[in-house]
Design an enzyme around this catalytic site. Structure first.
Site, mmCIF file in Angstrom:
data_model
loop_
_atom_site.group_PDB
_atom_site.id
_atom_site.type_symbol
_atom_site.label_atom_id
_atom_site.label_comp_id
_atom_site.label_asym_id
_atom_site.label_seq_id
_atom_site.Cartn_x
_atom_site.Cartn_y
_atom_site.Cartn_z
ATOM 1 N N PHE A 106 0.816 -1.213 0.000
ATOM 2 C CA PHE A 106 0.000 0.000 0.000
ATOM 3 C C PHE A 106 0.854 1.270 0.000
ATOM 4 C CE2 PHE A 106 0.731 -0.250 4.573
ATOM 5 C CZ PHE A 106 0.865 1.086 4.929
ATOM 6 N N LYS A 107 2.104 1.153 0.386
ATOM 7 C CA LYS A 107 2.939 2.343 0.517
ATOM 8 C C LYS A 107 3.245 3.026 -0.810
ATOM 9 C CE LYS A 107 4.881 0.999 4.913
ATOM 10 N NZ LYS A 107 4.499 -0.412 5.090
ATOM 11 N N ASP A 108 2.942 2.370 -1.916
ATOM 12 C CA ASP A 108 3.178 3.002 -3.215
ATOM 13 C C ASP A 108 2.456 4.341 -3.342
ATOM 14 O OD1 ASP A 108 4.941 1.258 -4.562
ATOM 15 O OD2 ASP A 108 3.315 -0.120 -5.055
#
Ligand SMILES: *Cc1c(COP(=O)(O)O)cnc(C)c1O
Length: 431
Positions: A106-108
């Protein structure tokens, strides 16, 4: 928007300065001066809105006027180039897949958004900025990928040797260009401590503008509130009691969800699902907040002993323990329970979760025992193939590798080994 330091001993500053500095001069995390709820019609008509429309309306107040509207639209278009599907498992549980970006965690979203903000602020600046970041697994890859080729920005990533998965390591050590990986002989907290020390070290900061791309940086943290709105758009017509279970480590993602709630998102409750690193679970039980060294688990991106963003959560709830406790539940699970959950999800729903998502699923199950009218959404924060050995070992099935993973798996790792703060300092000063 102006931001204040949660240590309250530094001057308030603009979004631009907050992004470039990362942390306030008094070492406090920045927090927005105002949070203005969106008009209720925004949520009533959310079913008709695109991801970009939602993101733009939701984050505008936090980044303007420093990021002009036209630039913001472009940043959002470039950030959100993939989907965020909701997969129902049964009437009470769905999963929100946040792993369709380039590094499959999700950090993208936060990393891509922040990289573009910093690129914009830096375009007329002749001084280079160094992004210094410690990773427990997925931040490194997302930040490396998000910042690759951004002019005027160097990225230095510290990761704990042997404590990240093979694929996570490949994602952060194989890009080259403006990205350098430092392999630290230690655990995640050692990496994080070294980074914090560097920020305080004038012999470094006088010569180099350092910033952080961990979720302490407001430009990394805030865009994560989009996910909760996207999920609400998909589910609100069918379900009127939506709760989220967030596999949590540094507590940035869950804290972004609470910001979405502050903006008026009609969700009722949050669940912080933890592995054995359960400082917050214990806090809600005992009212005693006692950070301790992290222990390694199979959901390694949550191996955090002192979650940085918890102080923001306390700010959101006015440091009121009882108010927080009504809004937040927290559960903690062992690796053995996590593996059982992976298998259960596979056998009962024919769905392959990753170890972090499996912890989130367990949080849903425990929460539903007390509120069976809820629809609980657990966040699938990474693609299962990022934890190939663990997942394949449990479900006894070979997984198909997605193209993003295939692209890095055979590349050669390049990392510089360090074992002390002095090594980091030498590296930063002698580049
Ligand atoms: C970073 C990460 C988490 C924890 O998120 P926080 O915002 O630090 O709480 C959970 N799962 C995965 C896969 C991650 O990469």
């Amino acid at each position: 928007m102006n931001y204040y330091s949660l240590n309250r001993e530094a001057p308030n500053t603009t979004f631009e300065k907050a992004v470039i500095k990362g942390l306030a001069p008094d070492r406090g995390l920045y927090f927005p001066e105002h949070i203005t709820p969106l008009h209720p019609s925004f949520f009533e008509t959310i079913g008709d809105k695109s991801n970009s429309d939602i993101a733009f309306e939701a984050i505008k107040q936090f980044v303007s006027p420093e990021i002009p509207e036209a630039v913001l639209k472009k940043i959002i278009e470039e950030t959100l180039t993939f989907d965020f599907p909701i997969i129902p498992l049964n009437d009470n549980i769905s999963t929100l897949e946040l792993f369709h970006g380039p590094t499959m965690a999700f950090k993208d979203v936060g990393a891509r958004f922040m990289a573009r903000c910093l690129g914009y602020f830096n375009q007329n600046n002749t001084n280079e900025v160094t992004v210094l970041v410690a990773t427990s697994g997925d931040t490194g890859g997302a930040v490396a990928n998000g910042f690759l080729g951004v002019e005027g920005v160097n990225v230095v990533i510290l990761y704990p040797s042997g404590k990240v998965s093979d694929i996570q390591e490949k994602q952060l050590t194989t890009l080259g260009q403006n990205i350098t990986a430092l392999e630290v002989d230690g655990v995640f907290d050692d990496c994080q401590d070294m980074v914090k020390k560097a920020f305080l070290d004038e012999s470094i900061t006088q010569k180099t503008q350092l910033t952080s791309a961990n979720s302490i940086n407001v430009a990394r943290w805030l865009p994560q509130l989009f996910y909760f709105m996207f999920a609400y758009r998909e589910l609100h017509k069918k379900h009127n009691n939506i709760v989220f279970s967030i596999p949590s480590g540094n507590f940035g993602n869950i804290c972004a969800g609470m910001m979405a709630q502050k903006l008026g998102l009609p969700v009722n409750h949050f669940i912080a699902s933890n592995n054995a690193n359960n400082v917050v679970t214990n806090y809600l039980k005992t009212k005693n907040y006692s950070p301790r060294p992290s222990v390694p688990t199979i959901s390694n991106a949550m191996d955090v002993g002192n979650p940085s963003n918890f102080i923001r959560i306390q700010e959101i709830y006015n440091n009121n323990f009882d108010q927080l406790k009504t809004n937040l539940s927290s559960f903690s699970y062992t690796d053995a329970q996590t593996k059982e959950a992976l298998l259960e999800i596979y056998e009962q729903f024919n769905y392959v979760a990753d170890p972090h998502g499996a912890v989130g699923y367990l949080g849903c199950k425990d929460y539903l025992k007390t509120d069976n009218s809820a629809h609980c959404v657990f966040l699938e924060t990474a693609h299962p193939t990022k934890f190939l050995d663990v997942v394949e070992g449990v479900i006894k099935t070979q997984l198909k590798l997605p193209p993003q993973i295939k692209a890095v798996i055979d590349k050669d790792k390049v990392a510089i080994k360090i074992s002390s703060y002095q090594d980091l300092k030498d590296f930063l000063q002698n580049r």
